[in-house]
Design an enzyme around this catalytic site. Sequence first.
Site, PDB file in Angstrom:
ATOM      1  N   LEU A 331      -2.323   2.309   5.480  1.00 28.61           N
ATOM      2  CA  LEU A 331      -1.192   3.283   5.088  1.00 28.61           C
ATOM      3  C   LEU A 331      -0.581   1.868   4.737  1.00 28.61           C
ATOM      4  CD1 LEU A 331      -1.425   3.689   9.314  1.00 28.61           C
ATOM      5  CD2 LEU A 331      -1.398   5.611   7.426  1.00 28.61           C
ATOM      6  N   GLY A 335       4.489  -8.170   4.744  1.00 28.66           N
ATOM      7  CA  GLY A 335       3.968  -9.323   4.395  1.00 28.66           C
ATOM      8  C   GLY A 335       3.163  -9.699   5.561  1.00 28.66           C
ATOM      9  N   ASP A 449      13.097  -8.695   8.192  1.00 28.02           N
ATOM     10  CA  ASP A 449      12.389  -8.054   6.943  1.00 28.02           C
ATOM     11  C   ASP A 449      12.744  -6.272   7.195  1.00 28.02           C
ATOM     12  OD1 ASP A 449      10.966  -8.217   4.238  1.00 28.02           O
ATOM     13  OD2 ASP A 449       9.149  -8.052   5.415  1.00 28.02           O
TER      14      ASP A 449
END
Length: 642
Positions: A331, A335, A449
């Site tokens: 999908l 990181g 992130d």
Amino acid sequence: MAGSGRWWWLAVVMLVVSVSEPAFSDPQTEIVDQGCGLYHVSDVPNYNRELNLSFADLRNQLSSANKHFATSTQKTVYAMAQCRKYLSTADCVACFDAAVLVTRNCSNAGVNSAILVFDGCFLRYNNGYFYDQSIDEIIGGTYRVCGNRTASKQNIFNATAAQQLNELLLATPRIHGFYAAAKLQEESPGGATTYAVAQCAETMSESNCKDCLSVAYNNIKDCLPNSADGRAGVDAGCFLRYSDTPFFADNQTTDITPFLGRGNSSGKKKPILAGVVGTVGIILVLAALFLWYLQSRKQNAWIRGNILGTKSYIYKDLKAATNDFSEENILGKGGFGDVYKGTLQSGDVVAVKKLIAISSRAKANFETEISLIANANHPNLIRLLGYSGNGKVLILVYEYMANASLDKYIYGEKRGMLNWKQRVDIILGMARGLEYLHEQFDVCIIHRDIKSSNILLDDEFQPKIADFGLARLLPENKTHLTTKFAGTLGYTAPEYAIHGHLSEKVDIYSFGIVILEIISGRRSSDLKVEPVTEYLLEQAWKLYENDEHLGLVDNNLDPNEYEAEEVKRMLEIALVCTQSPSKIRPSMSEVVVMLSSTDASIIQKPQNRPTTITDFNKRMPTATNTSTLTNATISFSRFSGR
Ligand SMILES: *[C@@H]1O[C@H](CO)[C@@H](O)[C@H](O)[C@H]1NC(C)=O
Ligand SMILES: *[C@@H]1O[C@H](CO)[C@@H](O)[C@H](O)[C@H]1NC(C)=O
């Protein structure tokens, strides 16, 4: 490799079933647990040369006078071998040789460590010291294998086996050499017989052995309701096994009675540890049956103690659910590792994330970290359903979002599909999710992130933040900029990227960038998008300064859907989020208030041109604090990863 030999042996057993001696001669090379390390060594030939020296040394030690445990240390290699003490020297060495052979796939791959657990022996090496480890520094470093056969007189057997394992748990750490094998025969009518062994690495302390066996016991007891046999242990070198059929000879049991003293006298009668019972013929038949079931037993369960609020999945099931982690099921790649679509046997669809390297600090606190993530419940956060770990691969299982990630709707294949209202709702939902993580949850979780590909959309296009809490699991040297993060630099707050200053304000900066992407339909890291040749943040600031807010809005949007005032408000909020953290970059709850209100007066005004990573780069190394940098020229183009 032991398979064909065993069939031959089984035939012999059946033929000689009336002969009077059980022939427990077998290195017992059924694989119980197996894995290679995650890290690559820098000098592979040298590492493998040292490894070979260690293997030779270990073999030498095991071949000599009845030794069943050995360690061997080279410059960079630590290695340990252990045999169950019921094995003869020849069987022990044969088991060790087989273990070395299996671990060759790890050394050939150039990784730093390997673990192999056979029924009969254990081999482990690592480039770091581990001899006295018990249960720390391991991640999912436990294993459990339950047989799929049920004992006859199951209830009695379960009670007997549980009692026997408990006694081994108590006695083994107190016994010199940390090893015990016991046979327990219930006296009661129809009583069951159980056979069990417990063993710890001899380099552990008594209390570490105790802790280690407790973890193993907690895992193995889940085999008991249904299985007539089970094994469990910890990579650190402790092992527990029970069965209703013998896997060692009667004269190889340990008298554990002297080590059972519980410090109180309940006066309760202890069960009798039988010496020799039953006819040899029966034992032989049982042995034959035992070998028979070994052939058919293939159920592996990689288990760690249950973590509050989550489910522990079996690796095999996840492998099947994702079609063996096939490319077609991917999908997304991130990181932290790749995410696969998985369909469980129940029919439930889940997102399966295979994590890359994990920090040693996180390993020690793994359960805490995972339960933290699992217990963060908010409509705008992706829910963690469970996990699976076998020491080498750690997998997290999340709820599945059919509508994929936000980036696809902003500038990907589905661009232009979101109307203005949906976009505003997404911005607000993200803000609420982050507010929860920063300010409302038990501890402040900094995401680190935030980016549009980390925002997933549910059926109603409500945003759900993914990957929160994971940064805490990364190795320290990956917690800020590395190549893994380079792709997300457009989102990273300069004070974090350059100086590693971490606070929840780094998420707010990234959030501001995502707002700009949502409004404009532009990717933050793209330099040139006609008619401009500048980065998104640069463009946004210029338009704001010139009072040309509408110039930022995605052309795919119908101008009747939004009002100029609202666009201006959004732009101001986004820019305020990218201000210097020490000045006016707001907290997430302040952002939520600004977003929820139509009162323009509460919105803080961005005052300085936003700073960016390359501003800092240009000033380095003279730059020492962020405030001196706010007037630097904007130039995004020369970032070089550190
Ligand atoms: C280590 O031993 C294996 C097996 O004998 C051999 O194939 C390999 O070349 C050896 N490696 C080094 C670096 O000596
Ligand atoms: C255990 O029994 C077997 C067969 O009876 C015998 O060969 C062996 O020597 C015995 N071992 C010990 C330690 O008494």
